[in-house]
Design an enzyme around this catalytic site. Structure first.
Site, mmCIF file in Angstrom:
data_model
loop_
_atom_site.group_PDB
_atom_site.id
_atom_site.type_symbol
_atom_site.label_atom_id
_atom_site.label_comp_id
_atom_site.label_asym_id
_atom_site.label_seq_id
_atom_site.Cartn_x
_atom_site.Cartn_y
_atom_site.Cartn_z
ATOM 1 N N HIS A 87 0.791 -1.234 0.000
ATOM 2 C CA HIS A 87 0.000 0.000 0.000
ATOM 3 C C HIS A 87 0.813 1.267 0.000
ATOM 4 O O HIS A 87 0.234 2.361 0.010
ATOM 5 C CB HIS A 87 -0.916 0.046 1.224
ATOM 6 C CG HIS A 87 -2.110 -0.829 1.091
ATOM 7 N ND1 HIS A 87 -3.286 -0.398 0.536
ATOM 8 C CD2 HIS A 87 -2.298 -2.118 1.418
ATOM 9 C CE1 HIS A 87 -4.153 -1.388 0.539
ATOM 10 N NE2 HIS A 87 -3.580 -2.444 1.062
ATOM 11 N N LYS A 101 0.529 14.276 1.799
ATOM 12 C CA LYS A 101 -0.772 14.633 1.214
ATOM 13 C C LYS A 101 -0.905 16.149 1.028
ATOM 14 O O LYS A 101 -1.788 16.619 0.332
ATOM 15 C CB LYS A 101 -1.898 14.092 2.088
ATOM 16 C CG LYS A 101 -1.997 12.552 2.082
ATOM 17 C CD LYS A 101 -3.105 12.064 3.007
ATOM 18 C CE LYS A 101 -3.253 10.556 3.065
ATOM 19 N NZ LYS A 101 -4.039 10.001 1.948
ATOM 20 N N THR A 118 -8.359 6.741 -2.576
ATOM 21 C CA THR A 118 -9.684 6.247 -2.935
ATOM 22 C C THR A 118 -10.725 7.361 -2.802
ATOM 23 O O THR A 118 -11.769 7.292 -3.449
ATOM 24 C CB THR A 118 -10.118 5.042 -2.079
ATOM 25 O OG1 THR A 118 -9.872 5.342 -0.707
ATOM 26 C CG2 THR A 118 -9.357 3.792 -2.484
ATOM 27 N N LYS A 126 -14.264 8.438 -4.984
ATOM 28 C CA LYS A 126 -15.588 8.740 -4.428
ATOM 29 C C LYS A 126 -16.061 10.115 -4.901
ATOM 30 O O LYS A 126 -17.217 10.293 -5.290
ATOM 31 C CB LYS A 126 -15.541 8.729 -2.894
ATOM 32 C CG LYS A 126 -15.090 7.422 -2.258
ATOM 33 C CD LYS A 126 -14.793 7.642 -0.761
ATOM 34 C CE LYS A 126 -14.020 6.489 -0.160
ATOM 35 N NZ LYS A 126 -13.415 6.848 1.149
HETATM 36 C C1 PLP Z 1 -12.148 7.056 1.537
HETATM 37 C C2 PLP Z 1 -11.736 7.441 2.890
HETATM 38 C C3 PLP Z 1 -10.386 7.680 3.179
HETATM 39 C C4 PLP Z 1 -9.300 7.617 2.130
HETATM 40 O O1 PLP Z 1 -9.074 8.921 1.640
HETATM 41 P P1 PLP Z 1 -7.819 9.265 0.696
HETATM 42 O O2 PLP Z 1 -8.081 10.664 0.311
HETATM 43 O O3 PLP Z 1 -7.868 8.329 -0.453
HETATM 44 O O4 PLP Z 1 -6.613 9.102 1.537
HETATM 45 C C5 PLP Z 1 -10.043 8.047 4.466
HETATM 46 N N1 PLP Z 1 -10.984 8.172 5.436
HETATM 47 C C6 PLP Z 1 -12.279 7.972 5.186
HETATM 48 C C7 PLP Z 1 -13.266 8.145 6.290
HETATM 49 C C8 PLP Z 1 -12.712 7.592 3.915
HETATM 50 O O5 PLP Z 1 -14.011 7.366 3.690
#
Ligand code: PLP
Length: 754
Positions: free
Chosen positions: A314, A500, A601, A605
């Site tokens: 990962h 990030k 991820t 979304k």
């Molecule tokens: C999807 C999700 C993440 C992952 O977010 P990234 O921007 O891809 O790091 C982290 N926390 C929650 C609550 C999520 O739903």
């Protein structure tokens, strides 16, 4: 099944009253009992081979809507409650959210369980039942505080299976109690399980924050996910947790194998094990130990285990690849030491390259190396990430085992991340293309012709406005802030980490603040929303939270700026927040330093919910950009090759970038009187100094191109029809990122369950 009759039977039995007379909490418990029973009654899907997905984290989110959806009862329940003058959303507010995960990795595991069940594949999750989760985040004096997050109520989704295993630690044994959560498949009529192991006598929540006696392993092993590991006791506790999970899990697997009528020699054929990151890696030596204890030769045991086990990487952040001193394993699970030594000997026989050894010269066990040598598959989680693994991070392994390496680009479950969290958009989609997309997200492409339909585009903008109002109400209720629904919602929500680059977004806030102060107002107000937890021991991440909260205070208190620029950081960002924030988003901030975000991820979304990405060419952003084309995404910044080159050659010097005229005044604002009077001067100065002199994740390298691109996006937002077209293309092309597609690929290429 008559839903109303069934619900009435439950409320009568539990509370002696009709549903109409129940409180929201009582209705929640009645629906919990009902869905739990329906899910438990479903049989496990059958197959020749069964998968066990091992993960230290499962960030499940609330389960009521999700499970109603899977059982085909979501719409019916919603309208039944509506007829009663009640709302499913209000009832779900009563459900505590299990915080068994940290971020993307844990949420991925949860999406995968949902998709495995939806595809009717036999596959269970295996993890731990942390009583107080990661932690609950509070803000006090503009700083993060951590509190226990107890989520287990007497009635919850957990079912005691009655099964118990004995885990042999060095010097003592501990019983593992097995709880299950049902994972009903959306299409299959079957249910898988999430197996969560627990100690028999768990400790009460600590009296003071999240501090507890880390030596009290027997009671505290399942208290928290990732207990502080800045000292030896904390590190040992993590190894205890890991061994507890895999030893109990391995015993359970062998039991189930026998119950299915197979012997230990069938393990490789009948069992697939996915190791999610390195936390469960000890399952390899543990299974070899159990098989050899049963009389199998070491060679045969290793061969069986290799046929079963596959590893998902990962991250390429070196500090995240676990290496435990062998001495720790000697303390926690001494019986594994000779096995790990034998595996190291065999690895050294296969290659003379010391970089691929399992034990290094300091006596540390490289967990990933064990997985790669003694599993049959290694996968990265986005195309770019897998290429980086093959060509640099894990190159010596790729040279040795090219056939083991493969890519599985991450995905998210569209049932939770579109259908359940965005009913308005789901209805808009279904009105246009029917509801085939609910079973096959690739059908979203059928939306593309609507790009030329003014009515559809106007409808799409209305859906977004509706979701922005919904978020606005939630922010008012939960955080006491009133945001402007007509402002642009620019959102960055994810764990707080320097790579990030929330700090780069903060520099943009400073830029915009100073622009407004000097009379250059934007075309339209902008609301910048953040949500992020920082690891309790990660000082720099906590400093960045402090900076954001100071910028929030600064903009809120300035009557000249506030009408044009708002900064809101939501407290305790979690799945429920994500479900409200993502559908309301206009601009999705995915600004990690190229090469550092393995996949991401939330980018997927946001895309599926009609946000437009502002991002670097990192992780799955690269694949998003390919799918939507350059006119429907805003990319910027150094490429991953450039960044990898800068690290390799030591060629990055933040001071050079700091001294550029467009950068210096932004960085220096960190120590301006305005900000120093609001915040902690020591913290702001430390942050300022770090940015100038270290800036390990190169925020100053990209900040100018970031600001320029963001200005362009904000300007182009004003052409509402053109923007709606971008939203539409993003939604239409998002089907590739359904975790149903990801899981089908895992199954075809790694697990071969049927
Ligand atoms: C999807 C999700 C993440 C992952 O977010 P990234 O921007 O891809 O790091 C982290 N926390 C929650 C609550 C999520 O739903």
């Amino acid at each position: 099944m008559d839903l109303k009759e069934n619900l009435t039977a439950v409320t009568q039995a539990q509370f002696g009253r009709l549903p109409d007379a129940c409180t929201d909490r009582q209705l929640y418990h009645a629906l919990l009992a009902l869905t739990q029973k329906l899910a438990a009654d479903r049989p496990a899907p059958q197959g020749g081979r069964k998968l066990y997905y091992f993960s230290a984290e499962f960030l499940m989110g609330k389960l009521l809507s999700n499970n109603l959806l899977a059982l085909g009862l979501f719409e019916e329940t919603r309208s039944l409650l509506e007829d009663m003058g009640r709302s499913l959303a209000a009832i779900e507010e009563c459900e505590p959210e299990p915080s068994l995960g940290n971020g993307g990795l844990g949420r991925l595991a949860a999406c995968f369980l949902d998709s495995i069940a939806a595809l009717d594949l036999p596959g269970d999750g295996v993890g731990l039942n942390y009583h107080y989760g990661l932690f609950r985040q509070k803000f006090a004096c503009r700083k993060q505080q951590e509190q226990p997050d107890p989520w287990i109520e007497p009635e919850s989704w957990l079912l005691d299976t009655g099964r118990r295993y004995t885990v042999p630690f060095g010097g003592f044994e501990l019983e593992a109690v097995l709880y299950d959560m049902a994972v009903p498949g959306a299409n299959g009529g079957t249910a898988n399980r999430l197996h969560l192991f627990d100690v028999p006598d768990p400790a009460d929540p600590p009296a003071n924050g999240i501090d507890f006696d880390k030596r009290d392993v027997a009671h505290c092993l399942t208290s928290f996910l990732y207990p502080d590991d800045s000292d030896r006791d904390g590190q040992l506790l993590r190894v205890y947790q890991q061994y507890f999970m895999v030893s109990a899990g391995a015993q359970m697997i062998l039991d189930e194998l026998a119950e299915r009528g197979f012997g230990p020699g069938d393990l490789g054929d009948r069992v697939a094990i996915q190791i999610n990151d390195t936390h469960p890696s000890m399952v390899i030596p543990e299974l070899i130990r159990l098989l050899t204890a049963g009389g199998m030769s070491f060679d045969d045991a290793a061969a069986q285990v290799e046929k079963s086990c596959a590893y998902t990487n990962h991250t390429i952040l070196a500090e995240a690849l676990e290496k435990w001193p062998l001495e720790y394993i000697q303390t926690v699970a001494p019986q594994l030491v000779p096995i790990i030594q034998e595996l190291d000997r065999r690895a050294r026989q296969r290659s003379g390259d010391s970089r691929v050894a399992i034990l290094d010269e300091w006596g540390r066990v490289h967990m990933a190396h064990m997985d790669i040598h003694f599993g049959h598959s290694v996968n990265g989680v986005a195309a770019l990430h897998t290429e980086i693994l093959k060509n640099s991070e894990l190159k010596p392994f790729y040279d040795l085992y090219p056939e083991k390496f493969n890519n599985k680009t991450n995905g998210v479950t569209f049932r939770r991340w579109l259908q359940a969290c965005d009913p308005a958009l789901s209805a808009w989609i279904t009105d246009r293309i029917g509801d085939g997309w609910k079973k096959d997200a690739a059908e979203l492409e059928k939306l593309l012709p609507c790009a030329d339909d003014a009515g559809s585009l106007a409808g799409l903008l209305e859906v977004k406005q509706h979701n922005k109002r919904r978020l606005q109400r939630m922010l008012a209720r939960r955080q006491g802030v009133e945001v402007d629904e007509n402002s642009i919602f620019d959102i960055q929500v994810k764990r707080l980490h320097e790579y990030k680059r929330q700090q780069m977004n903060a520099l943009w806030v400073i830029f915009k603040y100073l622009e407004i102060k000097s009379g250059r107002r934007p075309a339209r107000p902008i609301t910048v929303l953040f949500g992020a937890k920082a690891a309790p021991a990660y000082t720099m991440a906590k400093h960045i939270i402090h900076l954001i909260l100071c910028l929030q205070a600064l903009t809120e208190s300035d009557p000249e700026v506030r009408p044009w620029l708002r900064v809101v950081m939501v407290e305790n960002y979690n799945v429920s927040w994500a479900e409200a924030l993502i559908p309301a988003c206009d601009i999705s901030e995915q600004i990690s330093l190229a090469s550092k975000e393995a996949s991401g991820t939330s980018n997927m979304k946001f895309m599926a919910n009609g946000a437009v990405t502002l991002g670097t060419m990192d992780g799955a952003n690269v694949e998003i950009a390919e799918l939507v084309g350059p006119e429907n995404i805003y990319t910027f910044g150094a490429s991953s090759d450039e960044v990898i080159g800068l690290y390799a050659g030591g060629g990055y010097h933040p001071l050079e970038h700091y001294h550029r005229p467009g950068v210096e005044y932004l960085v220096d604002f960190l120590i301006s009187p305005e900000l120093m009077s609001i915040g902690d001067p020591g913290v702001l100065t430390a942050l300022w100094r770090d940015m100038k002199h270290k800036d390990w994740f190169m925020a100053l390298l990209d900040v100018e191109s970031y600001i320029a691109r963001k200005e362009q996006a904000l300007a182009e937002y004003e052409d509402r029809t053109a923007w709606a077209r971008k939203m539409l293309v993003n939604i239409a092309k998002s089907g590739y990122f359904s975790s149903d597609r990801t899981i089908a690929q895992y199954n075809d290429e790694i697990w071969r369950l049927r």
